[in-house]
Design a protein around this motif. Structure first.
Motif, PDB file in Angstrom:
ATOM      1  N   ALA A   1       6.126   7.268  -3.757  1.00 46.00           N
ATOM      2  CA  ALA A   1       5.231   7.577  -2.679  1.00 46.00           C
ATOM      3  C   ALA A   1       5.581   8.626  -2.118  1.00 46.00           C
ATOM      4  O   ALA A   1       4.668   9.495  -2.002  1.00 46.00           O
ATOM      5  CB  ALA A   1       4.948   6.287  -1.930  1.00 46.00           C
ATOM      6  N   LYS A   2       6.819   8.830  -1.789  1.00 49.43           N
ATOM      7  CA  LYS A   2       7.054  10.304  -1.059  1.00 49.43           C
ATOM      8  C   LYS A   2       6.850  11.535  -1.893  1.00 49.43           C
ATOM      9  O   LYS A   2       6.623  12.400  -1.315  1.00 49.43           O
ATOM     10  CB  LYS A   2       8.492  10.104  -0.640  1.00 49.43           C
TER      11      LYS A   2
ATOM     12  N   ALA B   1       3.368  12.520  -1.958  1.00 50.34           N
ATOM     13  CA  ALA B   1       2.917  12.793  -0.622  1.00 50.34           C
ATOM     14  C   ALA B   1       3.244  14.140  -0.397  1.00 50.34           C
ATOM     15  O   ALA B   1       2.679  15.289  -0.197  1.00 50.34           O
ATOM     16  CB  ALA B   1       3.615  12.182   0.428  1.00 50.34           C
TER      17      ALA B   1
ATOM     18  N   THR C   1       0.847  -1.160  -0.095  1.00 47.95           N
ATOM     19  CA  THR C   1      -0.050   0.120   0.001  1.00 47.95           C
ATOM     20  C   THR C   1       0.868   1.231  -0.142  1.00 47.95           C
ATOM     21  O   THR C   1       2.031   1.172   0.389  1.00 47.95           O
ATOM     22  CB  THR C   1      -0.978   0.166   1.131  1.00 47.95           C
ATOM     23  N   THR C   2       0.006   2.351  -0.297  1.00 44.29           N
ATOM     24  CA  THR C   2       0.972   3.574  -0.455  1.00 44.29           C
ATOM     25  C   THR C   2       1.457   3.985   1.206  1.00 44.29           C
ATOM     26  O   THR C   2       2.414   4.491   1.248  1.00 44.29           O
ATOM     27  CB  THR C   2      -0.080   4.766  -1.010  1.00 44.29           C
ATOM     28  N   ASN C   3       0.782   3.835   2.204  1.00 40.26           N
ATOM     29  CA  ASN C   3       1.061   3.895   3.616  1.00 40.26           C
ATOM     30  C   ASN C   3       2.336   3.031   3.820  1.00 40.26           C
ATOM     31  O   ASN C   3       3.095   3.667   4.582  1.00 40.26           O
ATOM     32  CB  ASN C   3      -0.117   3.691   4.495  1.00 40.26           C
ATOM     33  N   GLU C   4       2.197   2.025   3.494  1.00 37.27           N
ATOM     34  CA  GLU C   4       3.439   1.164   3.614  1.00 37.27           C
ATOM     35  C   GLU C   4       4.797   1.591   3.032  1.00 37.27           C
ATOM     36  O   GLU C   4       5.935   1.886   3.638  1.00 37.27           O
ATOM     37  CB  GLU C   4       3.271  -0.389   3.310  1.00 37.27           C
TER      38      GLU C   4
ATOM     39  N   LEU D   1       5.294   4.738   2.345  1.00 38.09           N
ATOM     40  CA  LEU D   1       5.770   5.945   2.940  1.00 38.09           C
ATOM     41  C   LEU D   1       6.339   5.520   4.481  1.00 38.09           C
ATOM     42  O   LEU D   1       7.006   6.538   4.734  1.00 38.09           O
ATOM     43  CB  LEU D   1       4.519   7.032   3.313  1.00 38.09           C
ATOM     44  N   GLN D   2       6.186   4.540   5.003  1.00 36.58           N
ATOM     45  CA  GLN D   2       7.054   4.215   6.244  1.00 36.58           C
ATOM     46  C   GLN D   2       8.443   3.651   5.980  1.00 36.58           C
ATOM     47  O   GLN D   2       9.187   3.413   6.821  1.00 36.58           O
ATOM     48  CB  GLN D   2       6.151   3.086   7.088  1.00 36.58           C
TER      49      GLN D   2
END
Length: 116
Positions: free
Chosen positions: A105-106, A109, A3-6, A8-9
């Protein structure tokens, strides 16, 4: 599926293995608007003028440096094309790695935050 959130982490790291075509397809689903083009993932960002375009380039510069994963940038008056690939994978022949998607992804964001 990633996922995008993964993404980003995560942080970029040295990789020697590139992603398979199937993996690339799955990762592309996590980064809206990015396309595989000529062995790189790429996305065009549009702006109102040159100042806004350069502000975006400057905004992503710190992240790119911190991740130590540098894209190809094509900067014109009102757009910036960002292209990522990983030179160290596939025996130094290059290809696409997870690092490319982490940075994509970053970049997204940062663009979303600037547009808010």
């Amino acid at each position: 599926m990633v996922t995008t959130n993964e993404l980003l982490q995560k942080r970029c790291r040295h990789l020697e293995d590139g992603l398979t075509e199937a993996d690339i397809g799955a990762y592309l689903k996590a980064v809206e608007g990015w396309k595989l083009t000529d062995g790189k993932i790429a996305k065009t960002f549009s702006f109102g003028n040159y100042y806004e375009t350069l502000a975006f380039v400057n905004a992503i510069a710190y992240m790119i440096h911190a991740e130590d994963h540098h894209p190809e940038l094509l900067v014109t008056y009102n757009r910036c094309i960002v292209k990522f690939d990983t030179h160290s994978v596939n025996g130094g022949r290059g290809g696409i790695s997870e690092n490319d998607f982490i940075c994509a992804a970053k970049v997204d964001a940062i663009r979303q935050q600037a547009a808010a």
